[in-house]
Design a protein around this motif. Structure first.
Motif, short mmCIF file in Angstrom:
data_model
loop_
_atom_site.label_atom_id
_atom_site.label_comp_id
_atom_site.label_asym_id
_atom_site.label_seq_id
_atom_site.Cartn_x
_atom_site.Cartn_y
_atom_site.Cartn_z
N PHE A 56 -13.89 4.98 -1.73
CA PHE A 56 -13.01 5.74 -2.62
C PHE A 56 -13.17 7.24 -2.43
N PHE A 57 -14.41 7.72 -2.39
CA PHE A 57 -14.61 9.17 -2.29
C PHE A 57 -14.16 9.71 -0.94
N ALA A 58 -14.39 8.93 0.12
CA ALA A 58 -13.89 9.35 1.43
C ALA A 58 -12.36 9.35 1.43
N ASN A 59 -11.78 8.35 0.76
CA ASN A 59 -10.33 8.28 0.65
C ASN A 59 -9.80 9.45 -0.17
N TYR A 60 -10.51 9.76 -1.26
CA TYR A 60 -10.11 10.86 -2.12
C TYR A 60 -10.18 12.20 -1.38
N ARG A 74 0.83 -1.21 0.00
CA ARG A 74 0.00 0.00 0.00
C ARG A 74 0.86 1.26 0.00
N ALA A 75 1.84 1.29 0.89
CA ALA A 75 2.68 2.48 1.02
C ALA A 75 3.58 2.69 -0.19
N ALA A 76 4.11 1.60 -0.74
CA ALA A 76 4.98 1.72 -1.91
C ALA A 76 4.21 2.31 -3.09
N ILE A 77 2.97 1.83 -3.30
CA ILE A 77 2.14 2.34 -4.40
C ILE A 77 1.79 3.81 -4.15
N GLY A 78 1.30 4.08 -2.93
CA GLY A 78 0.86 5.43 -2.62
C GLY A 78 1.99 6.44 -2.58
N SER A 79 3.07 6.09 -1.90
CA SER A 79 4.19 7.02 -1.76
C SER A 79 4.88 7.27 -3.09
N GLY A 80 5.10 6.20 -3.84
CA GLY A 80 5.74 6.36 -5.14
C GLY A 80 4.93 7.25 -6.06
N THR A 81 3.61 7.01 -6.10
CA THR A 81 2.72 7.82 -6.94
C THR A 81 2.72 9.27 -6.48
N GLN A 82 2.60 9.47 -5.16
CA GLN A 82 2.52 10.83 -4.63
C GLN A 82 3.77 11.65 -4.89
N ALA A 125 -1.13 15.49 -6.77
CA ALA A 125 -0.61 14.22 -6.28
C ALA A 125 -1.69 13.45 -5.53
N GLY A 126 -2.51 14.15 -4.76
CA GLY A 126 -3.59 13.50 -4.02
C GLY A 126 -4.60 12.82 -4.92
N CYS A 127 -4.89 13.43 -6.08
CA CYS A 127 -5.83 12.83 -7.03
C CYS A 127 -5.29 11.49 -7.56
N PHE A 128 -4.02 11.48 -7.93
CA PHE A 128 -3.42 10.26 -8.46
C PHE A 128 -3.29 9.17 -7.40
N ILE A 129 -2.94 9.58 -6.18
CA ILE A 129 -2.73 8.60 -5.13
C ILE A 129 -4.03 7.90 -4.74
N ALA A 130 -5.16 8.63 -4.77
CA ALA A 130 -6.44 8.03 -4.42
C ALA A 130 -6.81 6.93 -5.41
N LEU A 131 -6.58 7.18 -6.69
CA LEU A 131 -6.88 6.18 -7.72
C LEU A 131 -5.99 4.95 -7.58
N ALA A 132 -4.71 5.18 -7.30
CA ALA A 132 -3.74 4.08 -7.26
C ALA A 132 -3.82 3.26 -5.98
N MET A 133 -4.16 3.92 -4.85
CA MET A 133 -3.97 3.27 -3.56
C MET A 133 -5.22 2.67 -2.93
N THR A 134 -6.42 3.07 -3.36
CA THR A 134 -7.63 2.62 -2.68
C THR A 134 -7.77 1.09 -2.61
N LEU A 146 -7.37 12.15 1.16
CA LEU A 146 -6.00 12.13 0.63
C LEU A 146 -5.59 13.43 -0.05
N VAL A 147 -6.53 14.08 -0.77
CA VAL A 147 -6.16 15.30 -1.48
C VAL A 147 -5.70 16.38 -0.52
N PRO A 148 -6.50 16.75 0.50
CA PRO A 148 -5.99 17.75 1.45
C PRO A 148 -4.83 17.24 2.28
#
Length: 304
Positions: A272-276, A178-186, A217-226, A279-281
């Motif tokens: 997803f929407f709660a995560n989005y 989870r962290a590798a996907i999210g952190s790398g994307t962000q 970055a928050g937009c991309f991370i939500a799609l990749a990490m959820t 994650l964005v802010p």
């Protein structure tokens, strides 16, 4: 490699967490409702972000929105201190640059993912505890397995007493993915967007540049990490049998397969929407606070 970069990364995340933790509580409960049940066959106590917040306030009180805050702050301090520290060190050493001097998305992705994976492993016990505390709710709105912890110390004692050190790191492989996907994307997105905005003279003011980069970055991370976030939440929250094995899942791959089989791909994007919205802010604030704290450190002339 400056120690201050690790501390500043952790402090930036703690500041953002205080603001976004209520959304994390809602996200966790939405991900757990209807666990391994087909759509339309279960009660839905949390019908979105706003309804979820109202439900939590009515049943848990206002403080219910900050459930799991203490372990979440520990988790965020460790995981972000390590990942931002490693990434910042890589940037300073120019390990994220191409031969022509430009930013490499691939190298940024690698160092962001590497830092996230290391940070996630060491902070895994606190994510385990925060998940179990956030899911705990009154019977009428309870979702997922209900643990009887009264707080972080209570959870630490119980989990360690039942499973020892290995019990505290249960499910850590899922946290690494989870962290590798999210952190790398962000971090790859953040650095590239900031550079693009500066080079095109679109947003050159440092604070606004960091803020815009963080939001993208928050937009991309939500799609990749959820999907990996759903798997991690369910693995960490499941109950254990007398031998210490999970009641529902054998591991992250088993959780992924069972979720898709019973809930379809939709199940992997629950919350997803709660995560989005979280994650964005959160992404923007963490990266903004990090840049501002680093600038403040440089103004003070701190070298270590």
């Amino acid at each position: 490699m400056n120690a201050s970069e690790y501390v500043i990364g952790g402090l930036a995340a703690v500041g953002a967490t205080i603001i976004t933790n209520p959304l994390d509580v809602i996200k966790t409960r939405i991900q757990l409702q209807g666990e391994l049940a087909a759509r339309g066959t279960y009660v839905v106590p949390y019908k979105g972000i706003l309804h979820g917040m109202v439900t939590v306030i009515r049943n848990d009180g206002w403080m219910g929105l900050q459930k799991g805050l203490v372990p979440t702050m520990y988790f965020q301090f460790i995981v972000n201190g390590v990942r931002l520290g490693i990434y910042s060190s890589a940037v300073n050493m120019q390990w994220t640059k191409k031969k022509n001097g430009g930013e490499s998305v691939g190298l940024s992705l690698f160092w962001g993912a590497a830092g996230g994976a290391v940070g996630a492993y060491f902070s895994s016990p606190f994510f385990l505890i925060k998940t179990q505390l956030q899911s705990r709710a009154p019977k009428q709105v309870a979702v997922g397995y209900q643990h009887d912890h009264t707080g972080m110390l209570s959870a630490l004692r119980k989990i360690y007493g039942e499973g020892g050190i290995s019990g505290l790191w249960r499910g850590s492989t899922a946290s690494i993915a989870r962290a590798a996907i999210g952190s790398g994307t962000q971090l790859a997105t953040f650095g590239s967007v900031k550079a693009f905005l500066r080079e095109q003279n679109l947003v050159v003011q440092p604070t606004l540049n960091s803020l815009c980069g963080g939001f993208v970055a928050g937009c991309f991370i939500a799609l990749a990490m959820t999907p990996s976030d759903v798997v991690m939440t369910r693995l960490y929250n499941q109950g254990l049998d007398a031998s210490g094995k999970g009641l529902l899942y054998k591991g992250w791959l088993d959780c992924f397969a069972k979720t898709v089989r019973t809930e379809s791909i939709y199940g992997l994007y629950k919350g997803f929407f709660a995560n989005y919205v979280r994650l964005v802010p959160h992404s923007a604030l963490v990266l903004l606070f990090f840049d501002e704290l680093m600038a403040f450190k440089n103004r003070l002339g701190i070298k270590y």
